[in-house]
Design an enzyme around this catalytic site. Structure first.
Site, mmCIF file in Angstrom:
data_model
loop_
_atom_site.group_PDB
_atom_site.id
_atom_site.type_symbol
_atom_site.label_atom_id
_atom_site.label_comp_id
_atom_site.label_asym_id
_atom_site.label_seq_id
_atom_site.Cartn_x
_atom_site.Cartn_y
_atom_site.Cartn_z
ATOM 1 N N LYS A 95 0.858 -1.181 0.000
ATOM 2 C CA LYS A 95 0.000 0.000 0.000
ATOM 3 C C LYS A 95 0.891 1.226 0.000
ATOM 4 O O LYS A 95 2.014 1.200 0.512
ATOM 5 C CB LYS A 95 -0.901 0.029 1.239
ATOM 6 C CG LYS A 95 -2.178 0.824 1.053
ATOM 7 C CD LYS A 95 -3.224 0.031 0.278
ATOM 8 C CE LYS A 95 -4.564 0.737 0.294
ATOM 9 N NZ LYS A 95 -5.635 -0.083 -0.277
ATOM 10 N N GLY A 202 -22.807 5.234 -2.120
ATOM 11 C CA GLY A 202 -21.966 5.909 -3.095
ATOM 12 C C GLY A 202 -21.572 4.959 -4.204
ATOM 13 O O GLY A 202 -22.388 4.184 -4.708
ATOM 14 N N LYS A 203 -20.273 4.984 -4.575
ATOM 15 C CA LYS A 203 -19.811 4.237 -5.748
ATOM 16 C C LYS A 203 -20.140 2.748 -5.661
ATOM 17 O O LYS A 203 -20.616 2.149 -6.621
ATOM 18 C CB LYS A 203 -18.302 4.417 -5.938
ATOM 19 C CG LYS A 203 -17.908 5.769 -6.488
ATOM 20 C CD LYS A 203 -16.537 5.742 -7.130
ATOM 21 C CE LYS A 203 -15.449 5.361 -6.166
ATOM 22 N NZ LYS A 203 -14.097 5.432 -6.797
ATOM 23 N N VAL A 204 -19.879 2.135 -4.510
ATOM 24 C CA VAL A 204 -20.128 0.701 -4.361
ATOM 25 C C VAL A 204 -21.545 0.435 -3.870
ATOM 26 O O VAL A 204 -22.242 -0.449 -4.379
ATOM 27 C CB VAL A 204 -19.109 0.069 -3.393
ATOM 28 C CG1 VAL A 204 -19.440 -1.399 -3.144
ATOM 29 C CG2 VAL A 204 -17.693 0.210 -3.939
#
EC number: 1.4.1.23
Length: 371
Positions: A95, A202-204
């Site tokens: 990450k 939202g997006k998901v």
């Protein structure tokens, strides 16, 4: 291993190096990155490459301190090792975090083409040991810029050889985990007739609602952005909206799906939950170690977040092969079987599912090291 990655950056990065040495916790490598001309200061953490090159996104965030940024990178990298192992991917975990406001320079933030390209050069310096992608604060357009300097970049736009937004497959994977939870608890892999509360559409989250409505579930939603709720209800008028998450978790639910911020399961929310199942897209849902035992003690079945939300990383991993949506979707469909296997292991070992998931992931990484 720690790298001071710019010849003029030693003084500025010295504190970060000290933090890394004290907190590294078994990570293989951490790259401390600075480019003064563009304002870049970043941390790239590689937790494990036992299963293959580390794969994980780039987070762009205005951290309260450098210490917070380092710890976030280390924790997120470790989480990606476990997620990738359980997703059956030939990748370890890594990450990156870029420290600063992710707003464009024109809006008072740090994000610029120069900064993203400088970051791409640092990723490229790892020579394929780390493959990056989007995360909080970074988007498809940003990965297109990073890719100009680094070929180990996924999450790019279709116009630039990528797969684009991964939210569709992320939601699909969460839905598979939810179906597996229903199978384990109620004997049927369907949410038909069940009431599912989705926190964050939202997006998901809004894609997850699509799956649930199609499957015949009753859906209740909330979101801090009214426009997100309005979008969902425009598509599905029978979806019920409540004003906030507190109202949602106290509603009469069968399944609770946290799809917004981390830490959703904590000492305040767990005692208030009415749902029998928790399965959502949010990362790091358990606010602290021990919450999984509190859930089990209340008879609540928890589908580990990093297992069920792996559809996104499955998509970006497939991008490295030349993206094929049907192939990636078939891989994400395996989240159903993986989730059931975790529940079986939890029963066999007498531990919560989150502990069982960790054990399976650790076993896979250990076996890879001995090959």
């Amino acid at each position: 291993m720690t790298d001071a990655s710019h010849p003029t950056a030693a003084d500025d990065l010295g504190a970060l190096s000290t933090l890394f040495r004290s907190e590294q916790g078994g990570h293989e490598r951490v790259l401390l990155c600075q480019d003064r001309e563009s304002g870049l200061k970043a941390v790239i953490a590689l937790h494990s490459t036992a299963l293959g090159p580390a794969l994980g996104g780039t987070r762009f965030h205005a951290y309260a301190s450098d210490e917070e940024a380092v710890l976030d990178a280390l924790n997120l990298a470790r989480g990606m090792s476990y997620k990738n192992a359980l997703a059956g991917l030939p990748h370890g975990g890594g990450k990156a975090v870029i420290i600063g406001s992710p707003a464009p320079v024109s809006e008072g933030g740090l994000k610029s083409e120069a900064l993203l390209r400088a970051y791409g050069r640092f990723v490229a310096s790892l020579d394929g040991r780390y493959v990056t992608a989007c995360d909080v604060g970074t988007y498809v357009a940003d990965m297109d810029v990073v890719a100009r300097e680094c070929r180990w970049t996924t999450g790019r736009s279709p116009e630039n050889g990528g797969a684009g937004d991964s939210s569709v497959l992320t939601a699909f994977g969460v839905f598979q985990g939810m179906r597996a939870s229903a199978q384990a608890l109620w004997g049927e892999p369907t949410l038909r007739g069940r009431t599912v509360g989705v926190a964050g559409v939202g997006k998901v989250g809004h894609h997850l609602v699509d799956h649930l409505v199609e499957d015949g579930a009753r859906v209740v939603v909330t979101d801090v952005r009214p426009e997100s709720v309005e979008r969902v209800r425009a598509r599905h008028p029978r979806v019920v909206a409540v004003p906030d998450t507190e109202s949602l978790i106290r509603a009469d639910l069968d399944v609770y799906a946290p799809c917004a911020l981390g830490g959703a399961l904590n000492d305040d929310t767990v005692p208030a939950l009415t749902a029998r199942v928790v399965c959502g897209a949010a990362n790091n849902q358990l606010a602290h170690p021990g919450v999984e035992k509190d859930l089990a003690g209340r008879g609540i079945l928890y589908a580990p977040d990093y297992v069920v939300n792996a559809g996104g990383v499955i998509q970006v991993a497939d991008e490295l092969l030349g993206f094929d949506f049907d192939r990636a979707k078939a891989k994400a469909a395996q989240i159903f079987d993986t989730t059931l296997a975790i529940f079986d292991r939890a029963r066999t070992d007498g531990v919560p599912p989150a502990v069982a998931a960790d054990r399976i992931a650790e076993q896979r990484m250990a076996e890879a090291r001995t090959v």
